[in-house]
Design a protein around this motif. Structure first.
Motif, short mmCIF file in Angstrom:
data_model
loop_
_atom_site.label_atom_id
_atom_site.label_comp_id
_atom_site.label_asym_id
_atom_site.label_seq_id
_atom_site.Cartn_x
_atom_site.Cartn_y
_atom_site.Cartn_z
N MET A 1 0.84 -1.91 0.09
CA MET A 1 -0.08 0.14 0.17
C MET A 1 0.85 1.52 -0.39
O MET A 1 2.20 1.28 -0.03
CB MET A 1 -0.76 -0.31 1.03
N CYS A 2 0.10 2.35 -0.95
CA CYS A 2 1.18 3.45 -0.82
C CYS A 2 1.27 4.01 0.61
O CYS A 2 0.83 4.15 1.72
CB CYS A 2 1.31 4.57 -1.93
N ASP A 3 1.81 5.59 0.67
CA ASP A 3 2.39 5.88 1.63
C ASP A 3 1.16 7.21 1.15
O ASP A 3 2.01 8.10 0.94
CB ASP A 3 3.82 6.42 2.18
N PHE A 4 -0.19 6.98 1.54
CA PHE A 4 -1.29 8.25 1.20
C PHE A 4 -0.78 9.36 1.73
O PHE A 4 -0.97 10.52 0.73
CB PHE A 4 -2.21 7.89 1.69
N GLU A 5 0.20 10.14 2.77
CA GLU A 5 -0.76 10.91 3.38
C GLU A 5 1.30 12.13 2.63
O GLU A 5 1.24 12.93 2.67
CB GLU A 5 -0.43 11.33 5.07
N LYS A 6 1.84 10.46 2.94
CA LYS A 6 3.01 11.27 1.75
C LYS A 6 2.59 11.76 0.26
O LYS A 6 2.86 12.83 0.10
CB LYS A 6 3.86 10.26 2.04
N CYS A 7 1.83 11.20 -0.48
CA CYS A 7 1.89 11.84 -1.68
C CYS A 7 1.09 12.70 -2.22
O CYS A 7 0.85 13.70 -2.08
CB CYS A 7 0.90 10.91 -2.04
N ALA A 8 -0.47 12.96 -0.56
CA ALA A 8 -0.95 13.89 -0.83
C ALA A 8 -0.65 15.13 -0.21
O ALA A 8 -0.58 16.91 -0.77
CB ALA A 8 -2.45 13.53 0.54
N ALA B 1 -5.03 4.10 -3.05
CA ALA B 1 -4.16 3.27 -4.29
C ALA B 1 -4.13 4.65 -5.29
O ALA B 1 -2.83 4.81 -6.00
CB ALA B 1 -4.54 1.72 -4.37
N GLN B 2 -5.17 4.60 -6.01
CA GLN B 2 -5.49 5.26 -6.99
C GLN B 2 -5.09 6.83 -6.49
O GLN B 2 -3.89 7.54 -7.80
CB GLN B 2 -6.86 5.20 -7.86
N TYR B 3 -5.01 7.22 -5.52
CA TYR B 3 -4.16 8.77 -6.07
C TYR B 3 -3.05 8.65 -5.82
O TYR B 3 -2.58 9.55 -6.13
CB TYR B 3 -4.92 9.14 -3.90
N CYS B 4 -2.06 7.99 -5.06
CA CYS B 4 -0.94 7.54 -5.29
C CYS B 4 -0.54 7.12 -6.35
O CYS B 4 1.27 8.32 -6.80
CB CYS B 4 0.02 6.90 -3.97
N ALA B 5 -0.94 6.41 -7.33
CA ALA B 5 -0.52 6.44 -8.69
C ALA B 5 -0.45 8.00 -9.00
O ALA B 5 0.17 8.44 -10.23
CB ALA B 5 -1.43 5.20 -9.04
N LEU B 6 -1.95 7.96 -8.68
CA LEU B 6 -1.64 9.67 -10.41
C LEU B 6 -1.10 10.70 -9.24
O LEU B 6 -0.23 11.04 -10.18
CB LEU B 6 -3.52 10.02 -9.68
N ALA B 7 -0.94 11.20 -8.08
CA ALA B 7 0.24 11.35 -7.48
C ALA B 7 1.69 11.44 -8.28
O ALA B 7 1.53 12.38 -8.06
CB ALA B 7 0.42 11.55 -6.16
N LYS B 8 1.75 10.97 -7.57
CA LYS B 8 2.81 9.66 -8.60
C LYS B 8 3.18 10.34 -9.49
O LYS B 8 4.88 10.98 -10.95
CB LYS B 8 3.50 8.16 -8.30
N GLU B 9 2.21 9.76 -10.89
CA GLU B 9 2.22 10.57 -11.94
C GLU B 9 2.49 11.68 -12.41
O GLU B 9 3.44 12.06 -13.02
CB GLU B 9 1.04 10.03 -12.92
N LEU B 10 1.44 12.59 -11.52
CA LEU B 10 1.91 14.40 -11.46
C LEU B 10 3.24 15.04 -11.01
O LEU B 10 2.93 15.97 -11.61
CB LEU B 10 0.48 15.19 -10.44
N MET B 11 3.72 14.30 -10.19
CA MET B 11 4.78 14.54 -9.52
C MET B 11 6.27 14.28 -10.86
O MET B 11 6.87 15.17 -10.73
CB MET B 11 5.78 13.56 -8.53
#
Length: 84
Positions: free
Chosen positions: A1-8, A70-80
């Motif tokens: 699982m991703c680190d949601f808080e870090k991605c946010a 999980a989808q939020y983290c995937a999108l966040a990484k793509e945007l980063m």
């Protein structure tokens, strides 16, 4: 699982602004991940921004909070990768 808080947190520090569609996707996923299914009535027709955000969140209805994270983290990484 991703680190949601870090991605946010990372998304808030992008060097360039994502598109409106990307921002709405992030918003809908974030709300679904943190609150769950949308509640309340849709904003009125004159509240264009509020209506767009409500619709972005409503589009995730039924998605589990873990899947939304999980989808939020995937999108966040793509945007980063795209905006840094």
């Amino acid at each position: 699982m991703c680190d949601f808080e870090k991605c946010a947190a990372d998304v808030k520090n992008l060097k360039s602004r994502p598109s409106d569609d990307e921002l709405l996707s992030l918003y809908g996923l974030y709300k679904q991940a943190t609150v769950g299914d949308v509640t309340g009535d849709a904003p009125g027709l004159l509240d264009v921004k509020g209506k767009a955000k409500f619709n972005a969140w409503t589009s995730r209805k039924g998605m589990s909070q873990d899947d939304a994270k999980a989808q939020y983290c995937a999108l966040a990484k793509e945007l980063m990768a795209k905006h840094n």
